[in-house]
Design an enzyme around this catalytic site. Sequence first.
Site: not given
Ligand SMILES: NC(=O)c1ccc[n+]([C@@H]2O[C@H](COP(=O)([O-])OP(=O)(O)OC[C@H]3O[C@@H](n4cnc5c(N)ncnc54)[C@H](O)[C@@H]3O)[C@@H](O)[C@H]2O)c1
Ligand SMILES: CC(=O)[C@H](C)O
Length: 257
Positions: A152, A156
């Site tokens: 992961y 990123k």
């Molecule tokens: N939650 C965190 O702490 C966090 C931190 C840093 C970065 N991020 C990033 O932010 C973004 C959103 O994260 P989140 O926490 O909302 O995740 P989440 O899993 O809650 O939501 C992600 C959404 O993307 C959709 N998805 C997955 N694969 C897909 C595909 N192939 N095509 C289309 N849609 C798809 C899922 O169905 C889901 O609705 C991600 O890129 C994640 O890496 C999240």
């Molecule tokens: C899910 C994510 O990108 C960080 C580590 O919280």
Amino acid sequence: MSKVAVVTGSAGGLGRGIAEKLCSNGFSVVLHDINEELLNKTVEELKGKNFDVIGVKGDVSIREDQFNLVKEAVDKFGHLDVFVNNAGIDAVTPFLLIKEDELNRLFRINVNGVVFGTQAAAEQFIKQKTKGKIINACSIAGHESYAMLGTYSATKHAVRSFTQTAAKELAKHQITVNAYCPGIAKTKMWDRIDQEMVKYSDDLKPGEAFEKFSSEIALQRYQTPEDVANLVDFLASEASDYITGQAILTDGGLVYR
Ligand SMILES: NC(=O)c1ccc[n+]([C@@H]2O[C@H](COP(=O)([O-])OP(=O)(O)OC[C@H]3O[C@@H](n4cnc5c(N)ncnc54)[C@H](O)[C@@H]3O)[C@@H](O)[C@H]2O)c1
Ligand SMILES: CC(=O)[C@H](C)O
């Protein structure tokens, strides 16, 4: 004329928060997700708030789907202004147990998806002869890699790299490309990460991995989808027109770069 934004992976989590924020600031928004059932439910909920939204099902890892997504946005709203490559997936695995399937799965969605979305959006902006904004989901894990989150974190870092390259090449078209780097937000993603980390631990109980990571946050409060949406809203606005190629942290004080 309203500005138009696409937000991938916006049926829930951070993407939904981003979509709602942009709608509240007058954008027409194309919600998109691979989870059609949740997407349709979210579209109806946002329409219930009098937001100007449509939903398009798709898989960001399929290049044709990304170009179709942009076509659907333009067919409905006439033009495109902002494309948010938000969709992403996670995996928790000890380094010595990482398998090819995990590598391929995560890179196809978290990296290929961002490349294809960037290509589809950029080609539309160039065709429109307008400026455009591409905003990519990076992470604190795009600045520092974490144990058990090796694949992961690598995806990123790759997002951050492609953000820089695309920014350099697309600037001549007045297209800016930036990334947002959230910290630890309690979405379905962290529910999954916590569950998996507990499996590999002898002493962590459910919820304690999230708490352990969150305990380091300097501002001492959990991150919300709105915290992330506020940064994306800025990057989607004219106020950020002179910013490109950046991966901006919004983590409450965890990683300092
Ligand atoms: N939650 C965190 O702490 C966090 C931190 C840093 C970065 N991020 C990033 O932010 C973004 C959103 O994260 P989140 O926490 O909302 O995740 P989440 O899993 O809650 O939501 C992600 C959404 O993307 C959709 N998805 C997955 N694969 C897909 C595909 N192939 N095509 C289309 N849609 C798809 C899922 O169905 C889901 O609705 C991600 O890129 C994640 O890496 C999240
Ligand atoms: C899910 C994510 O990108 C960080 C580590 O919280």
